[in-house]
Design a protein around this motif. Structure first.
Motif, PDB file in Angstrom:
ATOM      1  N   TRP A   5       2.202  -5.725  -5.895  1.00 38.59           N
ATOM      2  CA  TRP A   5       2.911  -5.130  -4.877  1.00 38.59           C
ATOM      3  C   TRP A   5       3.065  -3.662  -4.970  1.00 38.59           C
ATOM      4  O   TRP A   5       3.182  -3.107  -6.292  1.00 38.59           O
ATOM      5  N   ILE A   6       3.070  -2.750  -3.958  1.00 37.66           N
ATOM      6  CA  ILE A   6       2.850  -1.286  -4.100  1.00 37.66           C
ATOM      7  C   ILE A   6       3.765  -0.767  -2.674  1.00 37.66           C
ATOM      8  O   ILE A   6       3.612  -1.289  -1.812  1.00 37.66           O
ATOM      9  N   GLY A   7       4.396   0.398  -3.119  1.00 40.21           N
ATOM     10  CA  GLY A   7       5.122   1.165  -2.061  1.00 40.21           C
ATOM     11  C   GLY A   7       6.166   1.917  -2.743  1.00 40.21           C
ATOM     12  O   GLY A   7       6.596   1.724  -3.944  1.00 40.21           O
ATOM     13  N   PRO A   8       6.866   2.606  -1.757  1.00 45.94           N
ATOM     14  CA  PRO A   8       8.244   3.278  -2.308  1.00 45.94           C
ATOM     15  C   PRO A   8       9.272   2.317  -2.681  1.00 45.94           C
ATOM     16  O   PRO A   8       9.261   1.127  -2.182  1.00 45.94           O
ATOM     17  N   LEU A   9      10.283   2.932  -3.287  1.00 46.16           N
ATOM     18  CA  LEU A   9      11.361   2.013  -3.856  1.00 46.16           C
ATOM     19  C   LEU A   9      11.959   1.296  -2.587  1.00 46.16           C
ATOM     20  O   LEU A   9      12.300   1.767  -1.573  1.00 46.16           O
ATOM     21  N   GLY A  10      12.144  -0.159  -2.523  1.00 47.50           N
ATOM     22  CA  GLY A  10      12.905  -0.684  -1.171  1.00 47.50           C
ATOM     23  C   GLY A  10      11.758  -1.217  -0.277  1.00 47.50           C
ATOM     24  O   GLY A  10      12.259  -1.877   0.668  1.00 47.50           O
ATOM     25  N   ILE A  15      -0.127  -6.853  -1.497  1.00 45.75           N
ATOM     26  CA  ILE A  15      -1.509  -6.851  -1.212  1.00 45.75           C
ATOM     27  C   ILE A  15      -2.108  -8.291  -1.927  1.00 45.75           C
ATOM     28  O   ILE A  15      -2.509  -8.235  -2.851  1.00 45.75           O
ATOM     29  N   PRO A  16      -2.196  -9.180  -0.935  1.00 40.02           N
ATOM     30  CA  PRO A  16      -2.676 -10.561  -1.362  1.00 40.02           C
ATOM     31  C   PRO A  16      -4.132 -10.568  -1.709  1.00 40.02           C
ATOM     32  O   PRO A  16      -4.591 -11.308  -2.692  1.00 40.02           O
ATOM     33  N   GLU A  17      -4.789  -9.586  -1.189  1.00 36.53           N
ATOM     34  CA  GLU A  17      -6.366  -9.604  -1.746  1.00 36.53           C
ATOM     35  C   GLU A  17      -6.655  -8.942  -3.140  1.00 36.53           C
ATOM     36  O   GLU A  17      -6.043  -8.306  -3.557  1.00 36.53           O
ATOM     37  N   ALA A  18      -7.139  -9.913  -4.048  1.00 37.30           N
ATOM     38  CA  ALA A  18      -7.461  -9.487  -5.559  1.00 37.30           C
ATOM     39  C   ALA A  18      -8.485  -8.201  -5.339  1.00 37.30           C
ATOM     40  O   ALA A  18      -9.439  -8.219  -4.649  1.00 37.30           O
ATOM     41  N   ALA A  61      -6.939  -6.260   7.840  1.00 36.90           N
ATOM     42  CA  ALA A  61      -6.227  -4.894   8.497  1.00 36.90           C
ATOM     43  C   ALA A  61      -4.707  -4.458   8.141  1.00 36.90           C
ATOM     44  O   ALA A  61      -4.492  -3.239   7.865  1.00 36.90           O
ATOM     45  N   PRO A  62      -3.892  -5.308   7.964  1.00 41.14           N
ATOM     46  CA  PRO A  62      -2.791  -5.218   7.484  1.00 41.14           C
ATOM     47  C   PRO A  62      -2.640  -4.302   6.210  1.00 41.14           C
ATOM     48  O   PRO A  62      -1.809  -3.276   6.093  1.00 41.14           O
ATOM     49  N   SER A  63      -3.302  -5.036   5.193  1.00 34.50           N
ATOM     50  CA  SER A  63      -3.424  -4.301   3.847  1.00 34.50           C
ATOM     51  C   SER A  63      -3.928  -3.170   4.018  1.00 34.50           C
ATOM     52  O   SER A  63      -3.789  -2.012   3.177  1.00 34.50           O
ATOM     53  N   ALA A  64      -5.226  -2.849   4.734  1.00 32.40           N
ATOM     54  CA  ALA A  64      -5.609  -1.544   4.795  1.00 32.40           C
ATOM     55  C   ALA A  64      -4.785  -0.344   5.336  1.00 32.40           C
ATOM     56  O   ALA A  64      -4.729   0.844   4.854  1.00 32.40           O
ATOM     57  N   ARG A  65      -4.460  -0.915   6.236  1.00 31.96           N
ATOM     58  CA  ARG A  65      -3.228   0.301   7.054  1.00 31.96           C
ATOM     59  C   ARG A  65      -2.318   0.665   5.847  1.00 31.96           C
ATOM     60  O   ARG A  65      -1.685   1.893   5.817  1.00 31.96           O
ATOM     61  N   TRP A  66      -1.614  -0.340   4.992  1.00 30.61           N
ATOM     62  CA  TRP A  66      -0.805   0.314   4.265  1.00 30.61           C
ATOM     63  C   TRP A  66      -1.236   0.912   3.122  1.00 30.61           C
ATOM     64  O   TRP A  66      -0.456   1.991   2.646  1.00 30.61           O
ATOM     65  N   VAL A  67      -2.523   0.509   2.603  1.00 30.51           N
ATOM     66  CA  VAL A  67      -2.966   1.403   1.502  1.00 30.51           C
ATOM     67  C   VAL A  67      -3.306   2.828   2.065  1.00 30.51           C
ATOM     68  O   VAL A  67      -3.095   3.845   1.448  1.00 30.51           O
ATOM     69  N   ALA A  68      -3.678   2.924   3.375  1.00 30.31           N
ATOM     70  CA  ALA A  68      -4.120   4.306   3.870  1.00 30.31           C
ATOM     71  C   ALA A  68      -2.972   5.032   4.097  1.00 30.31           C
ATOM     72  O   ALA A  68      -2.838   6.117   3.798  1.00 30.31           O
ATOM     73  N   ALA A  69      -1.655   4.531   4.707  1.00 26.38           N
ATOM     74  CA  ALA A  69      -0.673   5.128   4.530  1.00 26.38           C
ATOM     75  C   ALA A  69       0.083   5.565   3.227  1.00 26.38           C
ATOM     76  O   ALA A  69       0.791   6.736   3.243  1.00 26.38           O
ATOM     77  N   PRO A  79       7.170   9.333  -5.623  1.00 24.33           N
ATOM     78  CA  PRO A  79       6.242   8.303  -6.458  1.00 24.33           C
ATOM     79  C   PRO A  79       6.348   6.982  -5.631  1.00 24.33           C
ATOM     80  O   PRO A  79       7.424   6.580  -4.948  1.00 24.33           O
ATOM     81  N   LEU A  80       5.448   6.053  -6.115  1.00 24.91           N
ATOM     82  CA  LEU A  80       5.407   4.680  -5.581  1.00 24.91           C
ATOM     83  C   LEU A  80       5.694   3.771  -6.742  1.00 24.91           C
ATOM     84  O   LEU A  80       5.143   4.110  -7.958  1.00 24.91           O
ATOM     85  N   ALA A  81       6.165   2.658  -6.666  1.00 23.55           N
ATOM     86  CA  ALA A  81       6.365   1.618  -7.369  1.00 23.55           C
ATOM     87  C   ALA A  81       5.216   0.959  -7.481  1.00 23.55           C
ATOM     88  O   ALA A  81       4.717   0.384  -6.330  1.00 23.55           O
ATOM     89  N   VAL A  82       4.715   0.328  -8.501  1.00 27.06           N
ATOM     90  CA  VAL A  82       3.330  -0.681  -8.352  1.00 27.06           C
ATOM     91  C   VAL A  82       3.903  -1.604  -9.406  1.00 27.06           C
ATOM     92  O   VAL A  82       3.898  -1.559 -10.722  1.00 27.06           O
ATOM     93  N   LEU A  83       3.877  -2.776  -8.890  1.00 28.70           N
ATOM     94  CA  LEU A  83       4.109  -4.270  -9.638  1.00 28.70           C
ATOM     95  C   LEU A  83       2.522  -4.837  -9.505  1.00 28.70           C
ATOM     96  O   LEU A  83       2.245  -5.397  -8.944  1.00 28.70           O
ATOM     97  N   ASP A  84       2.197  -4.520 -11.056  1.00 27.32           N
ATOM     98  CA  ASP A  84       0.751  -4.796 -11.183  1.00 27.32           C
ATOM     99  C   ASP A  84       0.801  -6.358 -11.890  1.00 27.32           C
ATOM    100  O   ASP A  84       1.437  -6.613 -13.056  1.00 27.32           O
ATOM    101  N   PRO A  85       0.027  -7.402 -11.270  1.00 25.05           N
ATOM    102  CA  PRO A  85       0.165  -8.610 -12.042  1.00 25.05           C
ATOM    103  C   PRO A  85      -0.337  -8.830 -13.355  1.00 25.05           C
ATOM    104  O   PRO A  85       0.020  -9.703 -13.969  1.00 25.05           O
TER     105      PRO A  85
END
Length: 265
Positions: A5-10, A15-18, A61-69, A79-85
């Protein structure tokens, strides 16, 4: 948690793809100095910044758009929060998980004194029944959460009568809910919650007492009396570089991130 899971707080997104490449290098900043006698002296960074490289093949496409954003700064400053499994067993910082210095990562609230022994082990003394320890995130003050994913927290201090709590806060820092004291505190984040602060409510202690380790986990439950695994933290990170290779209808992408403790635009 089984996915990143990655993105700004809230606004974290899954990203379901490993990731095909998952590099979690830590820049220790160790330098060696050789004396003419042949002796070696070393220095190292007190708080080494953590780095993360993620590479995906055939992102949807949805995951790629989010990573690019995220990479292009379209989601805003900060900064971004990164919840790394791979850090799922314990989201606390290493020192917090072991109950050792630096003491600044654990805040004493109420009566009592939090002290680091010469060996780094943290102890408390002079507490009352309303004394609490707050486990602070190095950047946000609380740890990121995601909707509908349970949060669990426990501490070894429960062995001598301490109890654990969770306090949830929204993006403005306003409290939006929490748990009652218990050996294991577990709750689903209430609506609006973006971070959680784990707390330990201490009993009355008149002699120096070791606080022990603690464990904070998202998704998977925490067992009462569980030996806390080493915490690897949940650092605030910023993107330093990325690569985007279209392979329609998918895209191959690589994201490089580094830990930040004070964010600047």
């Amino acid at each position: 948690m089984r996915s990143l899971w990655i993105g700004p707080l809230g606004r974290l997104r899954e990203i379901p793809e490993a990731a095909e490449q998952h590099d979690r290098t830590v820049d220790l900043g160790v330098a060696e100095f050789a004396a003419l006698s042949g002796g070696i002296t070393t220095t190292r960074l007190a708080t080494p910044p953590r780095r993360l490289t993620l590479a995906w093949g055939a992102l949807s496409a949805p995951s790629a758009r989010w990573v690019a954003a995220l990479a292009l700064g379209a989601t805003g400053p900060g900064p971004l929060a990164v919840l790394d499994p791979t850090t799922a067993p314990n989201l606390l910082e290493p020192g917090q998980s072991l109950g050792v210095a630096p003491a600044a990562m654990i805040q004493m609230v109420g009566w009592g004194t939090l002290t680091a022994r010469p060996d780094g082990v943290l102890t408390v003394t002079g507490t009352r029944t309303d004394s609490q320890l707050y486990y602070r995130h190095p950047h946000w003050g609380g740890y990121p959460v995601v909707p509908d994913v349970p949060v669990s927290f426990t501490a070894e201090a429960t062995a001598y009568g301490a109890r654990c709590l969770l306090s949830f806060f929204d993006a403005t820092g306003t409290a939006v809910g929490g748990t009652d004291p218990a050996p294991v505190a577990t709750a689903v984040p209430p609506p609006g919650a973006v971070i959680v602060t784990p707390k330990v409510q201490l009993p009355e202690l008149t002699a120096p007492t070791v606080i022990g380790g603690a464990v904070l986990r998202l998704g998977e439950p925490v067992a009462e009396g569980e030996t806390p695994p080493l915490g690897e933290g949940c650092p605030a990170m910023t993107v330093t570089d990325y690569a985007d290779t279209p392979r329609l209808p998918h895209r191959d992408m690589t994201l490089h991130l580094v830990e930040v403790r004070r964010a600047r635009r």
